[in-house]
Design a protein around this motif. Structure first.
Motif, short mmCIF file in Angstrom:
data_model
loop_
_atom_site.label_atom_id
_atom_site.label_comp_id
_atom_site.label_asym_id
_atom_site.label_seq_id
_atom_site.Cartn_x
_atom_site.Cartn_y
_atom_site.Cartn_z
N VAL A 50 0.85 -1.18 0.00
CA VAL A 50 0.00 0.00 0.00
C VAL A 50 0.88 1.22 0.00
O VAL A 50 2.05 1.17 0.37
N GLU A 51 0.33 2.34 -0.41
CA GLU A 51 1.10 3.57 -0.49
C GLU A 51 1.52 4.00 0.91
O GLU A 51 0.81 3.80 1.88
N PRO A 52 2.73 4.58 1.08
CA PRO A 52 3.17 4.99 2.41
C PRO A 52 2.31 6.11 2.96
O PRO A 52 1.84 6.96 2.22
N SER A 56 0.60 13.31 9.42
CA SER A 56 -0.65 14.07 9.45
C SER A 56 -0.37 15.54 9.70
O SER A 56 0.61 15.91 10.35
N LEU A 57 -1.24 16.40 9.17
CA LEU A 57 -1.13 17.82 9.46
C LEU A 57 -1.26 18.09 10.94
O LEU A 57 -0.66 19.02 11.47
N SER A 58 -2.07 17.31 11.62
CA SER A 58 -2.33 17.56 13.03
C SER A 58 -1.54 16.60 13.89
O SER A 58 -1.74 15.40 13.84
N TRP A 262 -13.59 14.86 1.41
CA TRP A 262 -14.12 15.49 0.20
C TRP A 262 -13.29 15.20 -1.05
O TRP A 262 -13.83 14.89 -2.09
N ILE A 263 -11.95 15.32 -0.97
CA ILE A 263 -11.07 14.92 -2.07
C ILE A 263 -9.95 14.11 -1.43
O ILE A 263 -8.85 14.60 -1.19
N PRO A 264 -10.20 12.84 -1.11
CA PRO A 264 -9.32 12.07 -0.23
C PRO A 264 -7.92 11.82 -0.79
O PRO A 264 -7.71 11.64 -1.99
N THR A 265 -6.96 11.81 0.14
CA THR A 265 -5.57 11.46 -0.14
C THR A 265 -4.91 11.13 1.19
O THR A 265 -5.37 11.54 2.25
N MET A 266 -3.80 10.39 1.14
CA MET A 266 -3.02 10.14 2.35
C MET A 266 -1.92 11.17 2.53
O MET A 266 -1.27 11.23 3.57
N ASN A 267 -1.70 12.01 1.52
CA ASN A 267 -0.62 13.01 1.57
C ASN A 267 -1.11 14.29 2.24
O ASN A 267 -1.28 15.32 1.60
N TYR A 268 -1.35 14.21 3.55
CA TYR A 268 -1.95 15.33 4.27
C TYR A 268 -1.06 16.58 4.25
O TYR A 268 -1.56 17.71 4.21
N THR A 269 0.25 16.40 4.33
CA THR A 269 1.14 17.56 4.43
C THR A 269 1.61 18.06 3.07
O THR A 269 2.25 19.10 2.99
N ASN A 270 1.31 17.33 2.01
CA ASN A 270 1.70 17.74 0.67
C ASN A 270 0.66 18.72 0.12
O ASN A 270 -0.48 18.33 -0.12
N MET A 271 1.05 19.97 -0.04
CA MET A 271 0.10 20.97 -0.50
C MET A 271 -0.28 20.72 -1.96
O MET A 271 0.59 20.59 -2.82
N ASN A 272 -1.57 20.62 -2.21
CA ASN A 272 -2.11 20.34 -3.53
C ASN A 272 -2.98 21.52 -3.95
O ASN A 272 -3.85 21.95 -3.18
N GLN A 273 -2.77 22.04 -5.13
CA GLN A 273 -3.48 23.25 -5.55
C GLN A 273 -4.99 23.06 -5.58
O GLN A 273 -5.75 23.93 -5.14
N ALA A 274 -5.46 21.92 -6.10
CA ALA A 274 -6.90 21.70 -6.19
C ALA A 274 -7.53 21.68 -4.81
O ALA A 274 -8.62 22.24 -4.60
N ARG A 275 -6.88 21.04 -3.84
CA ARG A 275 -7.45 20.97 -2.49
C ARG A 275 -7.41 22.33 -1.80
O ARG A 275 -8.33 22.70 -1.06
#
Length: 425
Positions: A50-52, A56-58, A262-275
């Motif tokens: 599974v993906e690493p 978490s942001l928190s 709402w737009i799920p991902t495991m990369n909580y700390t990776n800033m994504n423009q769409a999110r």
């Protein structure tokens, strides 16, 4: 007629003492929010890759083993939700009596669990997959009053308060059968446990009391530099300097909810423009938007990619379970069925918004041109020195057409995450 957002919460608190609780597939007393509550022994399976998981942001996330049972307000809200679900199940039962042909699969099923052999094979590929668990929000925590206000104005409060435990095996069966669902006017009908489950954007909106809307806002067209400035309270005005540590405490929670609900991902700390643009839209859009279509498109895309992306986690498990519970009670298949705990509470990170050291000046055309010229000069010098390894030439002709076609296909499919990647988000 869909119920008003506010009335669904108030109805439970005013009549909880006298109303009888409707039957439900979930335990009626709130279970723990531990990661897994096994009610029956399950078969041993070998875990697949599974993906690493990213940090978490928190840092004070409730995923630390501490129990978070529902409070009184959350219990009232959940009872109100169960009343709505019970009423809707009665309506579907009537529909089954009047129009039995609508509830029949378009072909003879292979078994009570799977519509075909291909669906059985898809389930085998899904059975070891992990989930991106969704979160809920406290209705009484004053520290989250600002987050609740923003989410309520955007029409999404019920997506964070209407909570359910989910059955992993049932959710995976739903996804395995989804690719061979029967077409309907507004969506599809999915074979599940010897019956049919309607699945459509309008149904998702009805489940979460999403109000009507006229035009979907073009939230992906927002300027990313302007978005970064707004979400960081002016600390960051350039996308290239954006980091999770600069998000204000309120927007840190909202971004976490985007990543889980709402737009799920495991990369909580990776800033994504769409999110990030989605969070910006929550602040500024009070006219409603088609949340059901956003989720529907993502789930359909996930079902299509079950073979290609085997390390991806399963999105929206609670939402898929609620789509099912809204229509019928799924019989438990012993001994393989189990329930998880209720979604965990989202919390604020006390360190959010304290990032320092970035260039906070707004972007200007002149500076961007000068920086681009300097970068090109540096690349030219490295090329002359032979510092770059040999590389394949860029695509030409039909290859360029194929790339453009793939981008257009993603855009038409409405899959936000894949679309974001194709546009270098």
């Amino acid at each position: 007629m869909q119920p008003r957002r506010s009335s669904c919460l108030n109805r439970g608190s005013s009549g909880a003492g006298s109303s009888s609780r409707p039957p439900s597939s979930q335990p009626q007393s709130p279970p723990s929010t531990r990661k897994r509550v096994r009610q029956h022994p399950s078969r041993d399976v070998s875990p697949e890759l599974v993906e690493p998981e990213n940090e978490s942001l928190s840092e004070t996330d409730s995923d630390n083993g501490v129990e978070n049972p529902m409070g009184e307000a959350e219990t009232f809200a959940n009872r109100a939700k169960e009343e709505r679900y019970h009423e809707n199940r009665l309506m579907y039962r009537t529909k089954l009596d009047l129009y039995p042909e609508l509830m029949q699969p378009h072909k003879t099923p292979l078994s009570p669990l799977f519509i075909s052999m291909a669906a059985t094979e898809r389930f085998k590929g899904l059975k070891d997959r992990k989930f991106i668990d969704q979160h809920r929000i406290s209705l009484t925590d004053e520290n989250l009053a600002d987050v609740r206000s923003i989410v309520e104005k955007a029409g999404l409060l019920h997506t964070l308060t209407d909570v359910d435990a989910y059955q992993p095996s049932v959710v995976k069966e739903f996804i395995a059968n989804l690719l061979e669902a029967s077409e309907r006017d507004v969506g599809v009908a999915v074979y599940l446990r010897a019956s049919m489950i309607d699945f459509s954007p309008s149904l998702i909106n009805a489940i979460y009391c999403i109000p009507g809307f006229e035009d979907d806002p073009n939230w992906l067209d927002e300027s990313i530099d302007e978005v970064c400035g707004f979400l960081t309270d002016g600390q960051i005005n350039r996308w290239e300097n954006m980091s999770s540590k600069f998000l204000s405490p309120t927007n840190q929670v909202l971004y976490k909810l985007v990543c889980t609900n709402w737009i799920p991902t495991m990369n909580y700390t990776n800033m994504n423009q769409a999110r990030l643009k989605f969070v910006y839209m929550l602040h500024h859009n009070e006219d409603g938007f088609n949340f059901g279509k956003l989720v529907y498109d993502q789930i359909m895309r996930m079902a299509e990619n079950t073979k290609k992306k085997k390390s991806r986690r399963i999105m929206f498990p609670t939402l898929i379970q609620q789509v099912i519970n809204f229509q019928r009670i799924v019989p438990i298949d012993y001994p393989t069925d189990e329930f998880t705990g209720f979604p965990k509470l989202v919390v604020k990170d006390i360190k959010a918004g304290r990032g320092t050291g970035a260039d906070t000046r707004s972007a200007t055309l002149e500076e961007d041109i000068e920086r681009t010229i300097a970068d090109l000069k540096a690349i030219h010098i490295r090329l002359r020195r032979g510092e770059y390894p040999r590389y394949a030439p860029p695509p030409t002709g039909n290859q360029e057409d194929e790339v453009a076609g793939n981008t257009e296909e993603l855009s038409q499919a409405g899959d936000t995450e894949e679309l974001s990647r194709s546009l270098s988000f």
